[in-house]
Design an enzyme around this catalytic site. Sequence first.
Site, PDB file in Angstrom:
ATOM      1  CB  THR A  48      -0.891   0.037   1.255  1.00  0.00           C
ATOM      2  OG1 THR A  48      -0.087   0.436   2.370  1.00  0.00           O
ATOM      3  CG2 THR A  48      -1.496  -1.315   1.544  1.00  0.00           C
ATOM      4  CB  CYS A  49       0.399   4.841  -0.430  1.00  0.00           C
ATOM      5  SG  CYS A  49      -1.035   5.119   0.598  1.00  0.00           S
ATOM      6  CG  HIS A  98       4.654  -6.868  11.646  1.00  0.00           C
ATOM      7  ND1 HIS A  98       4.759  -5.597  12.147  1.00  0.00           N
ATOM      8  CD2 HIS A  98       4.658  -6.746  10.294  1.00  0.00           C
ATOM      9  CE1 HIS A  98       4.833  -4.740  11.141  1.00  0.00           C
ATOM     10  NE2 HIS A  98       4.765  -5.413  10.007  1.00  0.00           N
ATOM     11  CB  SER A 108      -2.862   2.226  10.429  1.00  0.00           C
ATOM     12  OG  SER A 108      -3.179   0.986   9.864  1.00  0.00           O
ATOM     13  N   PRO A 114      -9.743   1.778   8.989  1.00  0.00           N
ATOM     14  CG  PRO A 114     -11.823   2.379   8.137  1.00  0.00           C
ATOM     15  CD  PRO A 114     -10.605   2.938   8.813  1.00  0.00           C
ATOM     16  N   GLY A 190     -14.698  25.499  -2.167  1.00  0.00           N
ATOM     17  CA  GLY A 190     -13.287  25.122  -2.074  1.00  0.00           C
ATOM     18  C   GLY A 190     -13.086  23.643  -1.797  1.00  0.00           C
ATOM     19  CE  LYS A 191      -8.687  19.954  -4.426  1.00  0.00           C
ATOM     20  NZ  LYS A 191      -9.808  20.234  -5.339  1.00  0.00           N
ATOM     21  CG  MET A 192     -10.684  22.547   3.737  1.00  0.00           C
ATOM     22  SD  MET A 192     -10.267  20.952   4.486  1.00  0.00           S
ATOM     23  CE  MET A 192     -10.802  21.247   6.171  1.00  0.00           C
TER      24      MET A 192
END
Lengths: 443, 264
Positions: A48-49, A98, A108, A114, A190-192
Amino acid sequence: MLVLLGMNHRSAPLPVREKAGFSEHELESVLPRLAGSGPFREAMVLSTCNRVEVLVRAEDGPGAAGALKDFLAEAKGFEVADLDKYGYTYQGLDAVRHLFAVASGLDSMVLGEPQILGQVKRAYALARAAGTTGSIVEHVMQHCLAAAKKVRSETGISRHAVSVAFAAVTLARQIFGELSGRTVLLLGAGKMTELAARHLVGSGASRIVVANRTYTRALQLAESFGGAAVNWDEVPSAMQRADIVVTGTAAAQPVVTKADVQHVLAGRRGRPLFIIDIAVPRDVEPSVNTLDGVYLYDIDDLQQVVDANLEERKRAAEDARHRIEEEVATFERWLQALEVTPTIVSLRRSFQEVGEKEIERHRRRLTGLSEDQQHAVEELTRGVVNKLLHAPLRHLKEAASAGRATSVAKTYREIFALPEGEPEDGDGAQDGDPIRLAGGRES
Amino acid sequence: MGLLLLPFALIAYFVAIFLSFVGTLGRSAAARRGEISLLSLAWLLQLAAIVRQGQLVGGFPLTNMGEYLLALGWVVLTFHLLVWFRQHVEAAGLILPPLAALMTLGALLLHARAIPPVPETQQRGWFLFHTTLATLGTAALCVAFAMSLIYLFQDRALKTKRKLRVLERLPSLDACDRIGFHAVLWGFPLLTLGIVTGLVWNWHLHGVLVGNNGAKELFGLLAWAVFALLLYARLARGFRGRKSAYMTIAGFAFALMVVLGMSR
């Protein structure tokens, strides 16, 4: 033995993680290559990233971890020293522990988030599709997914919203119950505000209305939600119909005053109004919160909710680690049982052979007996053998559940001169049969 | 009186109430299951006590204050179980079962006091009709009261932005408002009929509309006026929320005082 080589957001910076990451397409060829090379028999890769975790089952013996590092270094163009610097290696039960922690969200960036569980499921599915899972990895993964679900549902690790947008959704639910049929008014495009709107729509809000200083931008955003745009001077009437108002304009002064809201309330027939002000500087006068049936939350309020929830999750993490320890212990018992099974089989067979051989040896002297009597002699021999076996078998099983399988099994093999490795079981133990698998571990 | 079962019902009540706190504050599913089982048990025991009481007095057991409280507690519990199963509102367990338990306890204590039975008249049926309506109406208002309390607690937490995590275990504001309002919609007509039948009974018995001390009638009318005003404001003006919750609580308080003003 299980070996896990990985790196995560704490151990490695993003450029390194990017370099180490595998695409699903890549994995289709890398997994079979990995599972077929060197001492490796099974393989699964989670990429994953925020992390790359490579899990393999290798034949016992030293050098499995080194071989895995070599493989990854070669596949991704790393120096082995880099992998030591940015990565971590776990073996045996530590690898299992682990993995359980990762799937539970304990490892995480946002504690208890999740998505990781879905990503672990996906990684498992990919490995199965590539045919690189055997019964050990299968068992680890099934236990892992079940444990993660249990940890999440039974501890507070995934409870309470930990992002501002999601905290807003939780509050909206607390006010309105289900969000279906509710109207959300966005002031500012806007973005938010867009992000907050996405969360609200994702949680069931039905209508989106956008008002912005520039109408075209409002229209653009409204269309992306299948909603409607209104002119700025229509805001009061739009607010009268809305249930939730999200404000995020760049205005230096409040664009919604207490008087405005008071005016709007008169036409709302007492329906509650939830105002989420995510603008800095604020768009809504704080005194609006004193109006009856109006709940105003600014970005700091939401952040405080999030912080408190994160604290709560941290407290829950303690509990979650205990649960994972219990789950690892359960898994260990399974593994131990797997380890004594071949010894039990060999021991039983060797004792039975002694009995059978003795009967054969005296067969001729038994001919004078009737058939019934011959049977009785055979029964008697079997009975003696089983009685003799009873105590050692029980001891072996107890040793397994006490975690001393390997050493005790070894002692038994030495004392009773049992054959090393796979018991010669003619009736085709399949791959996946614990006897054969465990036998394989010994060879 | 066939109230031998009541102490057992009360034990079930009190343990269930304790579990309700554990279930709500500690998020324990096991406590929730225990709570609902014990409340169901209390419900059955109390029903049996009512039936037995009916056998003993040889008729519908709703003729004096003890019997009235016994029935009222049982109906309140019934409504609570209905709200639990149909609306999945478990948080009312903090309010309604304690109320029902208090009423049942009152019934048990009053049992010690000898209360003269209702005079045998031809209108005895009418009196039972009156008490039945009053019981059902008061019980419905209990539900409205409980939902209003939860509403106010929620509203306060949302406004002050504190104790927000406790909220997640309570029904939404909307649900409190809706269920509470429905309870008033049921309770008000029953209350109205209860008052009218009561006045008629007075007329029949004493030849006057208002009895000796008049407290009961006064509080009944006050409760009626509060709820009438509330319903008018709600239906005509969309009046709801915090003030509506306060009015519901006030109306309920008057309705409870009716019980205290009872003469038998």
